[in-house]
Write a protein that holds these residues in place. Structure first.
Motif, PDB file in Angstrom:
ATOM      1  N   HIS A 156       0.854  -1.183   0.000  1.00  0.00           N
ATOM      2  CA  HIS A 156       0.000   0.000   0.000  1.00  0.00           C
ATOM      3  C   HIS A 156       0.892   1.237   0.000  1.00  0.00           C
ATOM      4  CE1 HIS A 156      -2.512   2.913   2.596  1.00  0.00           C
ATOM      5  NE2 HIS A 156      -2.842   3.071   1.339  1.00  0.00           N
ATOM      6  N   TYR A 157       0.698   2.112  -0.974  1.00  0.00           N
ATOM      7  CA  TYR A 157       1.593   3.253  -1.123  1.00  0.00           C
ATOM      8  C   TYR A 157       0.788   4.542  -1.230  1.00  0.00           C
ATOM      9  CZ  TYR A 157       4.516  -0.689  -1.826  1.00  0.00           C
ATOM     10  OH  TYR A 157       5.123  -1.883  -1.633  1.00  0.00           O
ATOM     11  N   VAL A 158       1.383   5.610  -0.737  1.00  0.00           N
ATOM     12  CA  VAL A 158       0.662   6.863  -0.534  1.00  0.00           C
ATOM     13  C   VAL A 158       1.437   8.014  -1.164  1.00  0.00           C
ATOM     14  CG1 VAL A 158      -0.257   8.438   1.210  1.00  0.00           C
ATOM     15  CG2 VAL A 158      -0.249   5.978   1.645  1.00  0.00           C
ATOM     16  N   LEU A 159       0.710   8.928  -1.802  1.00  0.00           N
ATOM     17  CA  LEU A 159       1.309  10.166  -2.309  1.00  0.00           C
ATOM     18  C   LEU A 159       0.527  11.330  -1.716  1.00  0.00           C
ATOM     19  CD1 LEU A 159       3.482  11.275  -4.227  1.00  0.00           C
ATOM     20  CD2 LEU A 159       1.724  11.416  -5.996  1.00  0.00           C
ATOM     21  N   PRO A 160       0.996  11.894  -0.564  1.00  0.00           N
ATOM     22  CA  PRO A 160       0.259  12.992   0.082  1.00  0.00           C
ATOM     23  C   PRO A 160       0.185  14.223  -0.818  1.00  0.00           C
ATOM     24  CG  PRO A 160       1.928  12.065   1.547  1.00  0.00           C
ATOM     25  CD  PRO A 160       2.182  11.512   0.187  1.00  0.00           C
ATOM     26  N   ASN A 161      -0.917  14.961  -0.685  1.00  0.00           N
ATOM     27  CA  ASN A 161      -1.117  16.200  -1.449  1.00  0.00           C
ATOM     28  C   ASN A 161      -0.870  16.005  -2.942  1.00  0.00           C
ATOM     29  OD1 ASN A 161      -1.598  17.672   0.997  1.00  0.00           O
ATOM     30  ND2 ASN A 161       0.600  17.678   1.343  1.00  0.00           N
ATOM     31  N   ALA A 162      -1.371  14.893  -3.463  1.00  0.00           N
ATOM     32  CA  ALA A 162      -1.133  14.569  -4.870  1.00  0.00           C
ATOM     33  C   ALA A 162      -1.880  15.510  -5.803  1.00  0.00           C
ATOM     34  CB  ALA A 162      -1.549  13.125  -5.140  1.00  0.00           C
ATOM     35  N   PHE A 163      -3.067  15.955  -5.375  1.00  0.00           N
ATOM     36  CA  PHE A 163      -3.891  16.782  -6.255  1.00  0.00           C
ATOM     37  C   PHE A 163      -4.457  17.974  -5.487  1.00  0.00           C
ATOM     38  CE2 PHE A 163      -4.414  12.341  -7.562  1.00  0.00           C
ATOM     39  CZ  PHE A 163      -3.939  12.407  -8.850  1.00  0.00           C
ATOM     40  N   ARG A 164      -4.843  18.976  -6.251  1.00  0.00           N
ATOM     41  CA  ARG A 164      -5.684  20.046  -5.721  1.00  0.00           C
ATOM     42  C   ARG A 164      -6.845  20.210  -6.701  1.00  0.00           C
ATOM     43  NH1 ARG A 164      -1.301  22.628  -8.020  1.00  0.00           N
ATOM     44  NH2 ARG A 164      -1.784  24.232  -9.572  1.00  0.00           N
ATOM     45  N   CYS A 165      -7.972  20.651  -6.191  1.00  0.00           N
ATOM     46  CA  CYS A 165      -9.181  20.704  -7.003  1.00  0.00           C
ATOM     47  C   CYS A 165      -9.341  22.051  -7.682  1.00  0.00           C
ATOM     48  CB  CYS A 165     -10.406  20.413  -6.146  1.00  0.00           C
ATOM     49  SG  CYS A 165     -10.824  18.671  -6.179  1.00  0.00           S
ATOM     50  N   GLU A 166      -9.936  22.011  -8.844  1.00  0.00           N
ATOM     51  CA  GLU A 166     -10.220  23.227  -9.585  1.00  0.00           C
ATOM     52  C   GLU A 166     -11.670  23.167 -10.034  1.00  0.00           C
ATOM     53  OE1 GLU A 166      -8.696  24.111 -13.740  1.00  0.00           O
ATOM     54  OE2 GLU A 166      -7.431  25.386 -12.499  1.00  0.00           O
ATOM     55  N   GLU A 167     -12.438  24.201  -9.714  1.00  0.00           N
ATOM     56  CA  GLU A 167     -13.849  24.208 -10.084  1.00  0.00           C
ATOM     57  C   GLU A 167     -13.974  24.451 -11.580  1.00  0.00           C
ATOM     58  OE1 GLU A 167     -17.961  26.585  -8.913  1.00  0.00           O
ATOM     59  OE2 GLU A 167     -16.132  26.874  -7.764  1.00  0.00           O
ATOM     60  N   ALA A 168     -14.525  23.467 -12.308  1.00  0.00           N
ATOM     61  CA  ALA A 168     -14.626  23.611 -13.763  1.00  0.00           C
ATOM     62  C   ALA A 168     -16.002  23.228 -14.287  1.00  0.00           C
ATOM     63  CB  ALA A 168     -13.561  22.752 -14.438  1.00  0.00           C
ATOM     64  N   GLY A 169     -16.954  22.937 -13.421  1.00  0.00           N
ATOM     65  CA  GLY A 169     -18.276  22.558 -13.897  1.00  0.00           C
ATOM     66  C   GLY A 169     -19.302  22.753 -12.805  1.00  0.00           C
ATOM     67  N   LYS A 170     -20.549  22.666 -13.153  1.00  0.00           N
ATOM     68  CA  LYS A 170     -21.610  22.853 -12.179  1.00  0.00           C
ATOM     69  C   LYS A 170     -22.472  21.611 -11.999  1.00  0.00           C
ATOM     70  CE  LYS A 170     -21.905  27.855 -12.855  1.00  0.00           C
ATOM     71  NZ  LYS A 170     -22.771  28.994 -13.197  1.00  0.00           N
ATOM     72  N   ASP A 171     -22.193  20.558 -12.745  1.00  0.00           N
ATOM     73  CA  ASP A 171     -22.973  19.335 -12.626  1.00  0.00           C
ATOM     74  C   ASP A 171     -22.476  18.530 -11.435  1.00  0.00           C
ATOM     75  OD1 ASP A 171     -24.309  20.067 -14.904  1.00  0.00           O
ATOM     76  OD2 ASP A 171     -22.853  19.047 -16.199  1.00  0.00           O
ATOM     77  N   ASN A 172     -23.286  18.497 -10.392  1.00  0.00           N
ATOM     78  CA  ASN A 172     -22.876  17.786  -9.182  1.00  0.00           C
ATOM     79  C   ASN A 172     -22.996  16.284  -9.394  1.00  0.00           C
ATOM     80  OD1 ASN A 172     -22.021  17.259  -6.689  1.00  0.00           O
ATOM     81  ND2 ASN A 172     -23.874  17.905  -5.640  1.00  0.00           N
TER      82      ASN A 172
END
Length: 353
Positions: free
Chosen positions: A123-139
């Protein structure tokens, strides 16, 4: 009789042989122990809320094609605070690459996302791998997924593979023990400076001086190995970090100790001024290397809220080399100090003759 004296001398100096053997073990293990499997990088740093995202995950020393009875293919998920988002589909591209598709909800509880990959090798982990960007409104509705308990398998004698550090984790066996050795020698020095001030025995001043000279050698080596490590992990030979700057200031202060000694002509005055300055220098060392990094931000592991190496070393294999490295380098440092001290004593006796 000569044989008995020889044997007694050999028993007395057993730690010198032990230090050499420990360092031979450390150098061999540091250079030859392979790095364990881990996640080296991902194809993108941003995920788009309300969209479907496909990411490529690249491994180092991995074999994603391996399967086991309980885990036929890798499991990939994002840890977002207390929320887990499991990949919809996973494709094994090669031993070192997998592709995972995520349906990213519009409203995430946190923008800090840690990537988890679990497969037959562990089991391997990559902390803080991504950050989110708001690009749509469809929940996209998502329930918190259930993930398997992390498994840390025994991969033989390997060093832990963590992001940023990679292969440079081997420098731990050289960089950190240098500072431990320096601090021990500076402690010997300040103790003898205090002993000199209590009775003005010049022998204690000589010991304090030679301990500083030996300690400075390891301080300079600590700065060099630290700068090399910073270049490969932080991208620069030197960064404005509390502990780095403190180490440099401490080294300069002890260099000033030697300059100060040379600037005072009369021997007794030289010894007295140097002893007082040495106490001041040791107090600065304690503040710069042990107190300030713990109360301010620092890039160093174990300081400024960063995880210590003990959190990487889940199976204690790093400790099997690191602890002998500390003992070996301290033994070599103390041996160098003793040689310097004997040379200085011989020099004094030669001058008296």
């Amino acid at each position: 009789m000569a044989r008995i004296i020889y044997l007694e001398s050999g028993m007395k100096n057993w730690w010198k042989l032990a230090s050499v053997l420990l360092l031979m073990y450390v150098i061999v293990m540091s250079l030859l122990t392979p790095l364990g499997p881990g996640i080296s990088s991902v194809s993108q740093e941003k995920l788009h809320m309300g969209k479907n995202d496909s990411i490529s995950i690249y491994g180092y020393n991995t074999d994603f094609t391996v399967s086991s009875k309980g885990l036929e293919q890798p499991v990939v998920w994002l840890e977002i605070g207390a929320f887990n988002l499991q990949a919809d589909t996973i494709r094994v591209i090669s031993k070192n690459e997998i592709s995972a598709d995520f349906s990213i909800p519009y409203n995430l509880p946190s923008k800090s996302q840690t990537l988890h990959v679990q497969y037959a090798q562990g089991h391997y982990v990559l902390p803080n791998a991504f950050r989110c960007e708001e690009a749509g409104k469809d929940n996209i509705e998502h329930d918190d997924c259930e993930v398997k308990n992390p498994q840390y398998l025994n991969n033989g004698m390997v060093f832990p593979n963590r992001e940023i550090l990679g292969e440079t984790i081997r420098n731990l066996m050289f960089h950190v023990p240098m500072w431990f050795t320096m601090m021990l020698l500076m402690t010997i020095s300040v103790i003898n400076s205090i002993r000199y001030l209590s009775g003005f025995n010049p022998r204690y001043d000589l010991i304090a001086k030679e301990a500083v000279k030996a300690g400075l050698l390891f301080g300079i080596l600590g700065l060099a190995t630290g700068s090399l490590w910073a270049r490969f992990t932080w991208g620069h030979w030197w960064v404005s970090d509390t502990k780095l700057n403190g180490a440099a200031i401490t080294t300069l202060i002890y260099m000033a100790y030697l300059i100060l000694r040379g600037s005072v002509g009369e021997e007794q005055n030289q010894a007295r001024v140097s002893a007082v300055y040495n106490i001041f220098a040791f107090m600065i060392l304690v503040v710069m290397l042990m107190i300030l990094p713990r109360i301010t931000d620092s890039l160093h592991p174990g300081n400024g809220g960063n995880p210590a190496f003990s959190q990487y070393d889940l199976d204690s294999k790093l400790r099997m080399v690191f602890y002998p490295a500390v003992l070996g380098w301290i033994g070599i440092g103390y041996w160098i100090f003793q040689i310097r001290k004997r040379i200085a004593v011989l020099g004094e006796k030669t001058q008296e003759l």
